[in-house]
Design a protein around this motif. Structure first.
Motif, PDB file in Angstrom:
ATOM      1  N   PHE A   1      -4.676   7.149   7.642  1.00  0.00           N
ATOM      2  CA  PHE A   1      -4.250   5.731   7.406  1.00  0.00           C
ATOM      3  C   PHE A   1      -2.924   5.865   6.567  1.00  0.00           C
ATOM      4  O   PHE A   1      -2.034   5.159   7.058  1.00  0.00           O
ATOM      5  CB  PHE A   1      -5.403   5.100   6.358  1.00  0.00           C
ATOM      6  CG  PHE A   1      -4.876   3.569   6.222  1.00  0.00           C
ATOM      7  CD1 PHE A   1      -5.153   2.750   7.103  1.00  0.00           C
ATOM      8  CD2 PHE A   1      -4.323   3.590   4.733  1.00  0.00           C
ATOM      9  CE1 PHE A   1      -4.691   1.397   6.680  1.00  0.00           C
ATOM     10  CE2 PHE A   1      -3.991   2.243   4.441  1.00  0.00           C
ATOM     11  CZ  PHE A   1      -4.292   1.025   5.396  1.00  0.00           C
ATOM     12  N   GLU A   2      -2.876   6.518   5.786  1.00  0.00           N
ATOM     13  CA  GLU A   2      -1.485   6.302   4.668  1.00  0.00           C
ATOM     14  C   GLU A   2      -0.369   7.036   5.476  1.00  0.00           C
ATOM     15  O   GLU A   2       0.648   6.337   5.213  1.00  0.00           O
ATOM     16  CB  GLU A   2      -2.058   7.311   3.439  1.00  0.00           C
ATOM     17  CG  GLU A   2      -2.998   6.650   2.703  1.00  0.00           C
ATOM     18  CD  GLU A   2      -3.510   7.152   1.548  1.00  0.00           C
ATOM     19  OE1 GLU A   2      -2.564   8.222   0.991  1.00  0.00           O
ATOM     20  OE2 GLU A   2      -4.500   7.358   0.798  1.00  0.00           O
ATOM     21  N   ILE A   3      -0.687   8.111   6.105  1.00  0.00           N
ATOM     22  CA  ILE A   3       0.696   8.619   7.007  1.00  0.00           C
ATOM     23  C   ILE A   3       0.977   7.643   8.092  1.00  0.00           C
ATOM     24  O   ILE A   3       2.228   7.532   8.088  1.00  0.00           O
ATOM     25  CB  ILE A   3       0.281  10.026   7.566  1.00  0.00           C
ATOM     26  CG1 ILE A   3      -0.045  11.158   6.399  1.00  0.00           C
ATOM     27  CG2 ILE A   3       1.337  10.563   8.721  1.00  0.00           C
ATOM     28  CD1 ILE A   3      -0.194  12.565   6.911  1.00  0.00           C
ATOM     29  N   ASN A   4       0.017   7.088   8.481  1.00  0.00           N
ATOM     30  CA  ASN A   4       0.692   6.026   9.697  1.00  0.00           C
ATOM     31  C   ASN A   4       1.112   4.925   8.885  1.00  0.00           C
ATOM     32  O   ASN A   4       2.088   4.418   9.728  1.00  0.00           O
ATOM     33  CB  ASN A   4      -0.798   5.519  10.264  1.00  0.00           C
ATOM     34  CG  ASN A   4      -0.495   4.644  11.315  1.00  0.00           C
ATOM     35  OD1 ASN A   4       0.461   4.969  12.218  1.00  0.00           O
ATOM     36  ND2 ASN A   4      -1.052   3.632  11.666  1.00  0.00           N
ATOM     37  N   ALA A   5       0.478   4.490   7.758  1.00  0.00           N
ATOM     38  CA  ALA A   5       1.191   3.189   7.247  1.00  0.00           C
ATOM     39  C   ALA A   5       2.600   3.483   6.974  1.00  0.00           C
ATOM     40  O   ALA A   5       3.386   2.593   7.000  1.00  0.00           O
ATOM     41  CB  ALA A   5       0.614   3.084   5.824  1.00  0.00           C
ATOM     42  N   VAL A   6       2.994   4.562   6.390  1.00  0.00           N
ATOM     43  CA  VAL A   6       4.376   5.107   6.094  1.00  0.00           C
ATOM     44  C   VAL A   6       5.229   5.003   7.343  1.00  0.00           C
ATOM     45  O   VAL A   6       6.328   4.360   7.259  1.00  0.00           O
ATOM     46  CB  VAL A   6       4.596   6.543   5.479  1.00  0.00           C
ATOM     47  CG1 VAL A   6       5.906   6.935   5.486  1.00  0.00           C
ATOM     48  CG2 VAL A   6       3.920   6.567   4.059  1.00  0.00           C
ATOM     49  N   GLY A   7       4.864   5.473   8.670  1.00  0.00           N
ATOM     50  CA  GLY A   7       5.506   5.474   9.696  1.00  0.00           C
ATOM     51  C   GLY A   7       5.462   3.855  10.095  1.00  0.00           C
ATOM     52  O   GLY A   7       6.703   3.573  10.618  1.00  0.00           O
ATOM     53  N   VAL A   8       4.491   3.313  10.173  1.00  0.00           N
ATOM     54  CA  VAL A   8       4.844   1.989  10.458  1.00  0.00           C
ATOM     55  C   VAL A   8       5.755   1.063   9.594  1.00  0.00           C
ATOM     56  O   VAL A   8       6.578   0.440  10.228  1.00  0.00           O
ATOM     57  CB  VAL A   8       3.379   1.357  10.319  1.00  0.00           C
ATOM     58  CG1 VAL A   8       3.378  -0.428  10.788  1.00  0.00           C
ATOM     59  CG2 VAL A   8       2.331   1.811  11.377  1.00  0.00           C
ATOM     60  N   ALA A   9       5.601   1.132   8.241  1.00  0.00           N
ATOM     61  CA  ALA A   9       6.662   0.398   7.648  1.00  0.00           C
ATOM     62  C   ALA A   9       8.179   0.837   7.720  1.00  0.00           C
ATOM     63  O   ALA A   9       9.050   0.280   7.633  1.00  0.00           O
ATOM     64  CB  ALA A   9       6.255   0.758   6.100  1.00  0.00           C
ATOM     65  N   THR A  10       8.123   2.069   8.147  1.00  0.00           N
ATOM     66  CA  THR A  10       9.406   2.582   8.340  1.00  0.00           C
ATOM     67  C   THR A  10      10.158   2.077   9.451  1.00  0.00           C
ATOM     68  O   THR A  10      11.304   1.598   9.486  1.00  0.00           O
ATOM     69  CB  THR A  10       9.466   4.204   8.641  1.00  0.00           C
ATOM     70  OG1 THR A  10       8.920   4.775   7.511  1.00  0.00           O
ATOM     71  CG2 THR A  10      10.967   4.767   8.620  1.00  0.00           C
ATOM     72  N   VAL A  11       9.351   1.773  10.572  1.00  0.00           N
ATOM     73  CA  VAL A  11       9.932   1.076  11.768  1.00  0.00           C
ATOM     74  C   VAL A  11      10.758  -0.425  11.514  1.00  0.00           C
ATOM     75  O   VAL A  11      11.991  -0.441  11.730  1.00  0.00           O
ATOM     76  CB  VAL A  11       8.907   0.852  12.673  1.00  0.00           C
ATOM     77  CG1 VAL A  11       9.379  -0.163  13.799  1.00  0.00           C
ATOM     78  CG2 VAL A  11       8.289   2.018  13.177  1.00  0.00           C
ATOM     79  N   TYR A  12      10.129  -1.086  10.940  1.00  0.00           N
ATOM     80  CA  TYR A  12      10.745  -2.460  10.493  1.00  0.00           C
ATOM     81  C   TYR A  12      11.591  -2.619   9.313  1.00  0.00           C
ATOM     82  O   TYR A  12      12.477  -3.168   9.550  1.00  0.00           O
ATOM     83  CB  TYR A  12       9.702  -3.449  10.607  1.00  0.00           C
ATOM     84  CG  TYR A  12       8.992  -3.925   9.265  1.00  0.00           C
ATOM     85  CD1 TYR A  12       8.082  -3.157   8.615  1.00  0.00           C
ATOM     86  CD2 TYR A  12       9.132  -5.196   8.718  1.00  0.00           C
ATOM     87  CE1 TYR A  12       7.814  -3.545   7.267  1.00  0.00           C
ATOM     88  CE2 TYR A  12       8.599  -5.608   7.763  1.00  0.00           C
ATOM     89  CZ  TYR A  12       8.087  -5.043   7.197  1.00  0.00           C
ATOM     90  OH  TYR A  12       7.401  -5.057   5.880  1.00  0.00           O
TER      91      TYR A  12
END
Lengths: 212, 212
Positions: free
Chosen positions: B166-177
DNA sequence: AAAATTAACGACCGGTCGGCCGGATTGTTG
DNA sequence: CAACAATCCGGCCGACCGGTCGTTAATTTT
């Protein structure tokens, strides 16, 4: 806002407020650009062209909607955190208040801002620019609360508060869409644990944070 | 896919592939639903009605676009990570490969999936369902690589790998926008540091991870 | 080369979008 | 109460959306 002789709000202001409240709720579901004026007018029992008596264009209405959502967010999230004493507890309260805000039934689509910011991150224009400012403001707020935590002595002095702000925001953002896309994934619990663990790692005294 | 007598791809297959490649790039910018058939046809120098010769509806084309993007993501991100030996290094390589993918100039709007998943998280229908499956698949992959890391002895045995995913994905998601909305905020660097710090905290030997 | 099949086209359709206009209605004030 | 501005409405417009139709062009098979 103007007031009538006997101290009430004039009709136009009441209408504007009602429209913007509905617009926030609707935009949270359908998106800020995806919101259609006909849909908004229908929900309010108002004619579409009546909206143009209050805003010159859809873009003007969108900008006003952003400000309305910003005020509501300030009252329901920021003010809650600021009511607690400065330190890591205030930072934690901010994150919790935001998660509560995300879970609110009145905002069915999750967080107004996260959705709008994602929708507009690839576009240009005044709406996008304003949304970028709001994001900056939000990250700066988290950073400032973390700075306070360092100053008070709750947080380690070598903490990179900008880095922390990015990570706390990242958790919130991921929570929004994961909890909707995968309802059974307990995103809220994962989001709580994530930030709690992170704060513990940079906290000078574990007793300052809740135990669970 | 069918082949001609002399072993070449049949014309329709070549067209379909070209359309889907353009559709992925376009959808990354304008969104998967925001993509219009006229825009797509124009970019390809093809008539709009010609598209209906290959897909029965826009929805069919969207579903095919998702599969195309999934293949590309597998080649460019998953395969890169799997080419390294199991352990925390493989997990780190996955995150780095994803950040590289996000920074690619050919996908101007950031990550195809993050954008599409955000766009559809409040909707219903086959497109949304497929996007949810892809997210599940992605989280499961991260979790599996973390499990491997535990099995190999790189990561602490008490690690909650679902939480980490969850945390690794969260970082990726936030990076996008964030990288699009606030170009100067060095979101990529923040994203690297965030996951590196997190992995260090659960790693049995710091030397298994890069120093910076 | 002829036949058969696939691929692509232009024109058009019903529907929805944001926005405009003239006039009716309402609330507020002198 | 009269006058005036603010507010609101129905009807309409041009642009664009996804999608269909009959037809033609290109390619593959026979």
């Amino acid at each position: 806002m103007t007031f009538t002789a006997d101290g009430r709000l004039v009709r136009g202001d009441r209408t504007r407020a009602a429209v913007l409240d509905t617009a926030v709720a609707l935009a949270t579901e359908a998106g800020l650009g995806g919101l259609t004026l006909a849909q908004l007018a229908d929900r309010l029992g108002v004619s579409k062209s009546g909206l143009f008596a209050h805003w010159r264009s859809k873009e003007d209405l969108q900008l006003a909607t952003i400000e309305r959502a910003r005020m509501s967010f300030k009252e329901r999230v920021v003010a809650v955190a600021l009511s607690r004493p400065a330190g890591v507890g205030r930072l934690w309260a901010l994150h919790e208040a935001r998660l509560d805000y995300l879970a609110d039934d009145e905002l069915p689509g999750g967080c107004f801002f996260v959705n709008a910011q994602f929708e507009y991150d690839a576009r240009t224009g005044p709406v996008r620019d304003r949304l970028a400012e709001v994001l900056e403001e939000w990250l700066a707020l988290i950073g400032r609360l973390a700075d306070e935590g360092v100053a008070v002595g709750d947080l380690r002095p070598d903490l990179d508060t900008r880095q922390l702000a990015f990570e706390i925001n990242a958790v919130g953002v991921a929570t929004v869409y994961q909890s909707r896309l995968l309802p059974g994934s307990s995103a809220m619990t994962l989001a709580r644990t994530a930030v709690l663990t992170r704060l513990r790692a940079v906290c000078t005294d574990p007793a300052l944070l809740p135990a669970d």
